[in-house]
Write a protein that holds these residues in place. Structure first.
Motif, PDB file in Angstrom:
ATOM      1  N   SER A 177      12.309   0.922   4.491  1.00 59.96           N
ATOM      2  CA  SER A 177      11.177   1.417   3.699  1.00 59.96           C
ATOM      3  C   SER A 177      10.925   0.527   2.487  1.00 59.96           C
ATOM      4  O   SER A 177       9.777   0.341   2.084  1.00 59.96           O
ATOM      5  CB  SER A 177      11.416   2.867   3.262  1.00 59.96           C
ATOM      6  OG  SER A 177      12.381   2.956   2.227  1.00 59.96           O
TER       7      SER A 177
ATOM      8  N   PHE B 147       0.998   5.367   6.114  1.00 61.87           N
ATOM      9  CA  PHE B 147       1.504   5.632   7.467  1.00 61.87           C
ATOM     10  C   PHE B 147       2.977   5.262   7.662  1.00 61.87           C
ATOM     11  O   PHE B 147       3.862   6.122   7.692  1.00 61.87           O
ATOM     12  CB  PHE B 147       0.614   4.914   8.475  1.00 61.87           C
ATOM     13  CG  PHE B 147       1.034   5.072   9.909  1.00 61.87           C
ATOM     14  CD1 PHE B 147       1.366   6.315  10.416  1.00 61.87           C
ATOM     15  CD2 PHE B 147       1.082   3.979  10.753  1.00 61.87           C
ATOM     16  CE1 PHE B 147       1.745   6.470  11.750  1.00 61.87           C
ATOM     17  CE2 PHE B 147       1.458   4.112  12.074  1.00 61.87           C
ATOM     18  CZ  PHE B 147       1.794   5.360  12.575  1.00 61.87           C
ATOM     19  N   LEU B 148       3.280   3.982   7.780  1.00 57.17           N
ATOM     20  CA  LEU B 148       4.646   3.580   8.128  1.00 57.17           C
ATOM     21  C   LEU B 148       5.643   3.824   6.999  1.00 57.17           C
ATOM     22  O   LEU B 148       6.759   4.304   7.230  1.00 57.17           O
ATOM     23  CB  LEU B 148       4.664   2.094   8.517  1.00 57.17           C
ATOM     24  CG  LEU B 148       4.017   1.739   9.849  1.00 57.17           C
ATOM     25  CD1 LEU B 148       3.979   0.221  10.031  1.00 57.17           C
ATOM     26  CD2 LEU B 148       4.772   2.396  11.009  1.00 57.17           C
ATOM     27  N   TYR B 149       5.240   3.488   5.777  1.00 50.68           N
ATOM     28  CA  TYR B 149       6.182   3.582   4.659  1.00 50.68           C
ATOM     29  C   TYR B 149       6.702   5.002   4.476  1.00 50.68           C
ATOM     30  O   TYR B 149       7.919   5.235   4.448  1.00 50.68           O
ATOM     31  CB  TYR B 149       5.524   3.092   3.367  1.00 50.68           C
ATOM     32  CG  TYR B 149       6.355   3.389   2.134  1.00 50.68           C
ATOM     33  CD1 TYR B 149       7.574   2.752   1.938  1.00 50.68           C
ATOM     34  CD2 TYR B 149       5.937   4.322   1.189  1.00 50.68           C
ATOM     35  CE1 TYR B 149       8.360   3.034   0.817  1.00 50.68           C
ATOM     36  CE2 TYR B 149       6.712   4.597   0.079  1.00 50.68           C
ATOM     37  CZ  TYR B 149       7.923   3.956  -0.106  1.00 50.68           C
ATOM     38  OH  TYR B 149       8.698   4.242  -1.210  1.00 50.68           O
TER      39      TYR B 149
ATOM     40  N   LEU C 277       6.469   7.640   6.459  1.00 49.78           N
ATOM     41  CA  LEU C 277       7.115   8.203   7.649  1.00 49.78           C
ATOM     42  C   LEU C 277       8.589   7.791   7.697  1.00 49.78           C
ATOM     43  O   LEU C 277       9.477   8.615   7.934  1.00 49.78           O
ATOM     44  CB  LEU C 277       6.385   7.735   8.906  1.00 49.78           C
ATOM     45  CG  LEU C 277       6.878   8.330  10.228  1.00 49.78           C
ATOM     46  CD1 LEU C 277       6.800   9.848  10.207  1.00 49.78           C
ATOM     47  CD2 LEU C 277       6.056   7.771  11.387  1.00 49.78           C
ATOM     48  N   ILE C 278       8.848   6.514   7.430  1.00 50.65           N
ATOM     49  CA  ILE C 278      10.222   6.012   7.457  1.00 50.65           C
ATOM     50  C   ILE C 278      11.007   6.499   6.242  1.00 50.65           C
ATOM     51  O   ILE C 278      12.183   6.872   6.350  1.00 50.65           O
ATOM     52  CB  ILE C 278      10.199   4.473   7.553  1.00 50.65           C
ATOM     53  CG1 ILE C 278       9.724   4.063   8.945  1.00 50.65           C
ATOM     54  CG2 ILE C 278      11.573   3.873   7.262  1.00 50.65           C
ATOM     55  CD1 ILE C 278       9.468   2.598   9.120  1.00 50.65           C
TER      56      ILE C 278
ATOM     57  N   TYR D 128       3.634  -4.106   1.432  1.00 47.09           N
ATOM     58  CA  TYR D 128       2.363  -3.517   0.974  1.00 47.09           C
ATOM     59  C   TYR D 128       1.899  -4.170  -0.324  1.00 47.09           C
ATOM     60  O   TYR D 128       0.719  -4.509  -0.483  1.00 47.09           O
ATOM     61  CB  TYR D 128       2.551  -2.012   0.793  1.00 47.09           C
ATOM     62  CG  TYR D 128       1.381  -1.321   0.129  1.00 47.09           C
ATOM     63  CD1 TYR D 128       0.229  -1.027   0.848  1.00 47.09           C
ATOM     64  CD2 TYR D 128       1.434  -0.957  -1.217  1.00 47.09           C
ATOM     65  CE1 TYR D 128      -0.850  -0.386   0.232  1.00 47.09           C
ATOM     66  CE2 TYR D 128       0.362  -0.315  -1.830  1.00 47.09           C
ATOM     67  CZ  TYR D 128      -0.769  -0.040  -1.106  1.00 47.09           C
ATOM     68  OH  TYR D 128      -1.842   0.586  -1.709  1.00 47.09           O
TER      69      TYR D 128
ATOM     70  N   SER E 112      -2.136   0.866   7.218  1.00 45.54           N
ATOM     71  CA  SER E 112      -1.089   1.045   8.224  1.00 45.54           C
ATOM     72  C   SER E 112       0.283   1.107   7.562  1.00 45.54           C
ATOM     73  O   SER E 112       1.187   1.792   8.057  1.00 45.54           O
ATOM     74  CB  SER E 112      -1.130  -0.114   9.234  1.00 45.54           C
ATOM     75  OG  SER E 112      -2.369  -0.132   9.916  1.00 45.54           O
ATOM     76  N   LEU E 113       0.428   0.405   6.451  1.00 38.69           N
ATOM     77  CA  LEU E 113       1.702   0.411   5.728  1.00 38.69           C
ATOM     78  C   LEU E 113       1.832   1.635   4.827  1.00 38.69           C
ATOM     79  O   LEU E 113       2.867   2.305   4.807  1.00 38.69           O
ATOM     80  CB  LEU E 113       1.823  -0.873   4.883  1.00 38.69           C
ATOM     81  CG  LEU E 113       2.057  -2.166   5.673  1.00 38.69           C
ATOM     82  CD1 LEU E 113       1.871  -3.379   4.763  1.00 38.69           C
ATOM     83  CD2 LEU E 113       3.468  -2.181   6.267  1.00 38.69           C
ATOM     84  N   ASN E 114       0.806   1.919   4.064  1.00 40.01           N
ATOM     85  CA  ASN E 114       0.822   3.019   3.092  1.00 40.01           C
ATOM     86  C   ASN E 114      -0.480   3.805   3.201  1.00 40.01           C
ATOM     87  O   ASN E 114      -1.546   3.243   2.955  1.00 40.01           O
ATOM     88  CB  ASN E 114       0.957   2.454   1.667  1.00 40.01           C
ATOM     89  CG  ASN E 114       0.839   3.517   0.600  1.00 40.01           C
ATOM     90  OD1 ASN E 114       1.315   4.629   0.780  1.00 40.01           O
ATOM     91  ND2 ASN E 114       0.187   3.191  -0.506  1.00 40.01           N
TER      92      ASN E 114
ATOM     93  N   LEU F 158       8.938  -2.423   3.689  1.00 37.35           N
ATOM     94  CA  LEU F 158       7.549  -2.053   3.962  1.00 37.35           C
ATOM     95  C   LEU F 158       6.753  -1.893   2.672  1.00 37.35           C
ATOM     96  O   LEU F 158       5.593  -2.311   2.579  1.00 37.35           O
ATOM     97  CB  LEU F 158       7.501  -0.752   4.769  1.00 37.35           C
ATOM     98  CG  LEU F 158       8.021  -0.837   6.202  1.00 37.35           C
ATOM     99  CD1 LEU F 158       8.090   0.551   6.828  1.00 37.35           C
ATOM    100  CD2 LEU F 158       7.148  -1.755   7.048  1.00 37.35           C
TER     101      LEU F 158
END
Length: 292
Positions: free
Chosen positions: A165, A83-85, A87-88, A172, A79-81, A168
């Motif tokens: 970022s 995806f979120l990392y 994207l931000i 991770y 979910s962190l890497n 995040l």
């Protein structure tokens, strides 16, 4: 793997050079794709590369049992890497000049030391506090273009996302300290979890497109050289190194090579405040790494 310091330095320098190109690559790719689209297509290419590595190493049968053994942890990591990392991070690059975004991104190691206090029970050393002071003063100099007293940020949202970022990415790596599985296998599982999440957001945002040839090549470059091949090169360098500290210190030259490429390939005039701020950030990183 047989230790060989010279070979380790060669692999590390290759990784450092490739990492130095990604800030420029991000901006070029974002001329063709939105941040969300770039995250998806780059992640697909990285996933395929990692799948090829596992096939070559005959580790495909290890994927399922490895995931089942640490299911909750891998869901967090994926979910962190990526995806979120990413994207931000890509949205921050979309909003900021490349020179600002890449410099701010280098503070993730400082963010890691801060998060390690509540999450790992570590204490801040004097060197950590000094490193933090240097690094975030550098962030302030870069973000305000040296006008510290005015605190006039060019893009407050962009700066905020760039710093988010780093948190995040640090998060991770903190979660990764609990993971003892093989690095390439672990990264493949993370991307296998992250990709469906990214695809779901692309669907939600109705952002599906067939990228142009330029967009495809840009996503391919980012996927391979930010997320895939460079990680493997660095991993080999660390395994071959007789003295890992001397090899890992090569990473400090990366942001300066990156500024040269940003200037020459993107045509961005490097603001004096960017260079001064980056020197503060790198000084902070060196203090944290070298002062015990």
């Amino acid at each position: 793997m047989i230790k060989n310091q010279r070979h380790a330095i060669y692999y590390a320098l290759a990784a450092v050079f490739l990492w130095s190109t990604v800030a420029t690559a991000f901006k070029l790719a974002l001329q063709q794709l939105s941040p969300l689209q770039l995250v998806f297509y780059a992640s697909v290419f990285s996933w395929l590369f990692l799948l090829g590595c596992l096939t070559k190493n005959k580790q495909l049968t290890e994927i399922s049992p490895t995931f089942r053994r640490n299911k909750a942890l891998y869901i967090k990591l994926g979910s962190l890497n990526p995806f979120l990392y990413y994207l931000i991070l890509f949205k921050a690059y979309d909003l900021l000049p490349a020179q600002q975004a890449q410099a701010l991104n280098y503070t993730w190691a400082i963010a890691l030391s801060l998060l390690a206090v509540p999450m790992l029970g570590q204490k801040l050393r004097k060197s950590d506090i000094a490193a933090l002071s240097f690094a975030y003063l550098g962030v302030l100099i870069i973000s305000t273009k040296g006008l510290l007293t005015e605190l006039n940020f060019q893009s407050p949202l962009g700066v905020g996302l760039a710093l988010l970022s780093t948190l995040l990415w640090a998060l991770y790596w903190i979660y990764s300290t609990k993971n003892k599985d093989k690095p390439i296998l672990s990264l493949f599982i993370c991307f296998s979890i992250g990709l469906p999440l990214i695809a779901a957001v692309v669907t939600w945002q109705n952002a599906w497109i067939i990228p142009s040839i330029k967009g495809t090549l840009a996503a391919l470059y980012v996927g391979l050289f930010e997320m895939g091949i460079t990680f493997v090169l660095w991993l080999i360098a660390m395994k071959k190194a007789e003295n890992t500290a001397k090899v890992s210190n090569l990473i400090f030259i990366s942001p300066f090579i990156s500024l040269i490429l940003i200037n020459q390939l993107l045509g961005e005039e490097i603001h004096p405040a960017t260079l001064v701020g980056l020197l503060f950030i790198v000084t902070g990183l060196m203090v944290q790494k070298l002062v015990k």
